[in-house]
Design an enzyme around this catalytic site. Sequence first.
Site, mmCIF file in Angstrom:
data_model
loop_
_atom_site.group_PDB
_atom_site.id
_atom_site.type_symbol
_atom_site.label_atom_id
_atom_site.label_comp_id
_atom_site.label_asym_id
_atom_site.label_seq_id
_atom_site.Cartn_x
_atom_site.Cartn_y
_atom_site.Cartn_z
ATOM 1 N N TYR A 174 -14.940 13.541 -6.031
ATOM 2 C CA TYR A 174 -13.692 14.037 -6.608
ATOM 3 C C TYR A 174 -13.923 14.792 -7.914
ATOM 4 C CZ TYR A 174 -11.554 10.571 -3.445
ATOM 5 O OH TYR A 174 -11.180 9.816 -2.356
ATOM 6 N N ASP B 233 -8.483 4.501 -7.967
ATOM 7 C CA ASP B 233 -9.479 4.868 -6.961
ATOM 8 C C ASP B 233 -9.963 6.296 -7.196
ATOM 9 O OD1 ASP B 233 -10.404 4.174 -3.860
ATOM 10 O OD2 ASP B 233 -10.042 6.304 -4.192
ATOM 11 N N LYS C 243 -16.964 5.905 -5.282
ATOM 12 C CA LYS C 243 -17.631 6.044 -3.992
ATOM 13 C C LYS C 243 -18.874 6.928 -4.112
ATOM 14 C CE LYS C 243 -12.954 6.309 -2.106
ATOM 15 N NZ LYS C 243 -12.321 6.942 -3.287
ATOM 16 N N HIS D 150 -18.943 6.606 0.914
ATOM 17 C CA HIS D 150 -17.784 7.457 1.157
ATOM 18 C C HIS D 150 -17.673 7.913 2.611
ATOM 19 C CE1 HIS D 150 -15.027 10.480 -1.138
ATOM 20 N NE2 HIS D 150 -14.476 10.078 -0.020
#
Length: 287
Positions: A49, A44, A74, A107
């Site tokens: 990120y 994930d 996401k 997200h």
Amino acid sequence: MKFVELNNGVKMPQLGFGVFQVPDLKECEQAVLDAIDSGYRLIDTAAAYHNEEAVGAAIKKSGVAREELFITSKLWVSDASYERAKKGIETSLNKLGLDYIDLYLLHQPYGDVIGAWKALEEAYHAGKVRAIGVSNFYADQLKNLILTCDVRPVINQIEVNPWYQQKQEIKLNQAEDVRVEAWAPFAEGKHNIFQNEVLAEIGQKYGKANGQVILRWLMQRGIVVIPKSVHKNRMEENFDVFNFELSDEDMQTIAKLDKNESQFFDHRDPETIEQIFGSSLSQLKQK
């Protein structure tokens, strides 16, 4: 490995590996390689990120067939509109170096959610993603999306841990045939969760650590879970949760630990929304 079936028929590993707060690309790549070597098949990540490239590099180096892996990413709120979402999906595909993504999520429930969801629906129908879902949506926000759009979300990824058990939200999601996926299952160690005596006493009965008890508790509630670690020994420990089962009494005991409060922030507090998401949302105004 145990799998769950999503509402579109796609099967997903119930236990995965998350890479939130691993922005260093070399460290992230090695962590994903170690996770895959430890048996994880669900990875994930997210645009926010800033490590999709590292995840993609690890996938290539792993030697594991693509169809054996389940990759999630996401869309961040700065791309939460129809046109931006279309580009955001392509960016994620390119950074991951993949022909398709197994699960793609909105997200956060901010921005032009409906427009962005339409872009996800198009990607789903085009085969660029195998399933689409959301993250951090409250039940009313989820219901609005379901009533407005054509493709029902398969997942809602929300904060769930012993201190914030979200019993009512989980019940409402499951009633809509939307699978719950837990982020921060260990509450990032807050309130000494790894030393908690109640969890430790339960773990002693099975020869398991607190973290393993938590993961098992979540899985027995039908929840998908994505613990994160950059230490291979901890990854292996987290993965070693398929050989025991908590009793009903154990489950009820853990249920009493609920503090009923987020361990991070309130997704519905206007000041918090502006502070965390304001600059990203302002980008949607730019042509």
